[in-house]
Enzyme design. Structure first.
Site, PDB file in Angstrom:
ATOM      1  N   GLY A   1      -2.924  45.693  22.633  1.00 46.59           N
ATOM      2  CA  GLY A   1      -3.983  46.687  22.530  1.00 46.59           C
ATOM      3  C   GLY A   1      -4.799  46.860  23.803  1.00 46.59           C
ATOM      4  O   GLY A   1      -5.820  47.560  23.799  1.00 46.59           O
ATOM      5  N   LEU A   2      -4.349  46.256  24.910  1.00 49.28           N
ATOM      6  CA  LEU A   2      -5.124  46.329  26.143  1.00 49.28           C
ATOM      7  C   LEU A   2      -5.009  47.691  26.815  1.00 49.28           C
ATOM      8  O   LEU A   2      -5.931  48.125  27.510  1.00 49.28           O
ATOM      9  CB  LEU A   2      -4.671  45.224  27.105  1.00 49.28           C
ATOM     10  CG  LEU A   2      -4.871  43.791  26.580  1.00 49.28           C
ATOM     11  CD1 LEU A   2      -4.341  42.777  27.569  1.00 49.28           C
ATOM     12  CD2 LEU A   2      -6.359  43.535  26.297  1.00 49.28           C
ATOM     13  N   GLY A   3      -3.873  48.374  26.618  1.00 49.99           N
ATOM     14  CA  GLY A   3      -3.738  49.727  27.142  1.00 49.99           C
ATOM     15  C   GLY A   3      -4.772  50.656  26.516  1.00 49.99           C
ATOM     16  O   GLY A   3      -5.413  51.451  27.211  1.00 49.99           O
TER      17      GLY A   3
ATOM     18  N   GLN B   1       1.340  42.961  27.511  1.00 43.51           N
ATOM     19  CA  GLN B   1       1.511  44.199  26.756  1.00 43.51           C
ATOM     20  C   GLN B   1       1.573  43.922  25.254  1.00 43.51           C
ATOM     21  O   GLN B   1       1.727  42.785  24.820  1.00 43.51           O
ATOM     22  CB  GLN B   1       2.770  44.932  27.226  1.00 43.51           C
ATOM     23  CG  GLN B   1       2.655  45.494  28.642  1.00 43.51           C
ATOM     24  CD  GLN B   1       3.926  46.158  29.127  1.00 43.51           C
ATOM     25  OE1 GLN B   1       4.918  46.233  28.405  1.00 43.51           O
ATOM     26  NE2 GLN B   1       3.919  46.638  30.371  1.00 43.51           N
TER      27      GLN B   1
ATOM     28  N   SER C   1       3.963  59.689  31.498  1.00 41.80           N
ATOM     29  CA  SER C   1       5.237  59.039  31.224  1.00 41.80           C
ATOM     30  C   SER C   1       5.429  58.908  29.716  1.00 41.80           C
ATOM     31  O   SER C   1       4.470  58.978  28.939  1.00 41.80           O
ATOM     32  CB  SER C   1       5.279  57.651  31.869  1.00 41.80           C
ATOM     33  OG  SER C   1       4.344  56.788  31.251  1.00 41.80           O
TER      34      SER C   1
ATOM     35  N   CYS D   1      -3.412  56.510  37.097  1.00 39.91           N
ATOM     36  CA  CYS D   1      -2.311  55.568  36.842  1.00 39.91           C
ATOM     37  C   CYS D   1      -2.855  54.418  36.008  1.00 39.91           C
ATOM     38  O   CYS D   1      -3.972  53.941  36.245  1.00 39.91           O
ATOM     39  CB  CYS D   1      -1.745  55.057  38.169  1.00 39.91           C
ATOM     40  SG  CYS D   1      -0.435  53.812  37.996  1.00 39.91           S
ATOM     41  N   ILE D   2      -2.078  53.967  35.038  1.00 37.30           N
ATOM     42  CA  ILE D   2      -2.499  52.852  34.184  1.00 37.30           C
ATOM     43  C   ILE D   2      -1.330  51.890  34.014  1.00 37.30           C
ATOM     44  O   ILE D   2      -0.177  52.315  33.870  1.00 37.30           O
ATOM     45  CB  ILE D   2      -3.001  53.353  32.812  1.00 37.30           C
ATOM     46  CG1 ILE D   2      -3.470  52.181  31.945  1.00 37.30           C
ATOM     47  CG2 ILE D   2      -1.958  54.192  32.101  1.00 37.30           C
ATOM     48  CD1 ILE D   2      -4.174  52.613  30.670  1.00 37.30           C
ATOM     49  N   LEU D   3      -1.633  50.608  34.071  1.00 36.62           N
ATOM     50  CA  LEU D   3      -0.583  49.600  33.891  1.00 36.62           C
ATOM     51  C   LEU D   3      -1.179  48.323  33.315  1.00 36.62           C
ATOM     52  O   LEU D   3      -2.203  47.833  33.809  1.00 36.62           O
ATOM     53  CB  LEU D   3       0.088  49.274  35.231  1.00 36.62           C
ATOM     54  CG  LEU D   3       1.118  48.131  35.195  1.00 36.62           C
ATOM     55  CD1 LEU D   3       2.351  48.551  34.405  1.00 36.62           C
ATOM     56  CD2 LEU D   3       1.519  47.702  36.602  1.00 36.62           C
TER      57      LEU D   3
ATOM     58  N   GLU E   1      -4.116  62.266  34.111  1.00 40.01           N
ATOM     59  CA  GLU E   1      -3.324  63.130  34.984  1.00 40.01           C
ATOM     60  C   GLU E   1      -1.958  63.379  34.335  1.00 40.01           C
ATOM     61  O   GLU E   1      -1.347  62.470  33.798  1.00 40.01           O
ATOM     62  CB  GLU E   1      -3.139  62.443  36.335  1.00 40.01           C
ATOM     63  CG  GLU E   1      -2.389  63.251  37.358  1.00 40.01           C
ATOM     64  CD  GLU E   1      -2.261  62.511  38.680  1.00 40.01           C
ATOM     65  OE1 GLU E   1      -1.128  62.278  39.126  1.00 40.01           O
ATOM     66  OE2 GLU E   1      -3.316  62.148  39.252  1.00 40.01           O
TER      67      GLU E   1
END
Length: 215
Positions: free
Chosen positions: A72-74, A69, A99, A61-63, A95
């Site tokens: 570029g942090l994602g 947001q 989304s 999971c990533i948030l 995984e």
């Protein structure tokens, strides 16, 4: 309890987030911003990773929280997950299913990594042609083959196709066109993270313990 609360926060923004109570099988890696004036720390994002994944998943999971947001942090967190995979010598990925928002971030990351790899292959100035396989691209980027293929399709930089030996499908990629794609998509020619920025020994499966991995 802290990790459960992180998952509850994630559920506010991720429709497909379902598990929040059983966190013992996961490692949680936090992205923290430190105010340079006050030294106050604030968690601005995170990703979780299974301690043992039979599917070689390097991220569950990533948030990145909404106020942070589009910076570029994602991509930074995704790059960290792949750097850990490289240190563990495991070619994997997130995984799945991913989304819709996550898929956009991953395709951007995969494309950038594949593009940087291909630009380092062959000699453009001497007009030499270098043949590489998807397996070689995967080994060079630590991205699984199917995700490398998705990146190539996304960039749409193939200028020709032909049948090779053994009826193997080959495509020709023009490096100048690849550079133009990177400029148009604002993809950096340099790596997203500096591997030397990691704590010595971090992420190496043979030496890591629960304490080392941030539990």
């Amino acid at each position: 309890m802290y990790c459960q609360n992180l998952c509850l926060f994630a559920k506010l923004f991720l429709d497909n987030k379902s598990v929040f109570f059983d966190v013992t099988g996961f490692i949680y890696l936090l992205l923290v911003h430190t105010n340079p004036t006050t030294d106050e720390e604030q968690v601005i994002g995170f990703f979780s990773k299974e301690k043992m994944s039979w599917d070689n998943n390097n991220l569950a999971c990533i948030l990145v929280f909404p106020p942070w947001q589009h910076k570029g942090l994602g991509s930074l967190l995704i790059a960290v997950s792949y750097e850990i995979s490289r240190r563990e010598k495991i070619i994997g990925g997130p995984e799945k299913p991913i989304s819709d928002l996550g898929k956009m971030s991953y395709i951007k990351y995969w494309s950038g990594e594949v593009a940087r790899y291909l630009l380092g292959v062959g000699d453009m100035e001497k007009k030499k042609t270098k043949v590489v396989t998807l397996d070689e691209i995967s080994a060079g980027t630590w991205i699984c083959v199917e995700d490398c293929l998705m990146a190539l399709k996304h960039m749409n930089v193939a200028v020709a196709s032909a049948r090779g030996k053994g009826d193997v499908q080959r495509v020709k990629i023009d490096k100048q066109q690849l550079r133009e794609w990177m400029a148009a998509s604002k993809t950096s020619l340099g790596p997203i993270i500096d591997p030397d920025g990691f704590v010595a020994g971090y992420g190496y499966r043979e030496s890591s313990t629960d304490e080392d991995m941030g539990d």
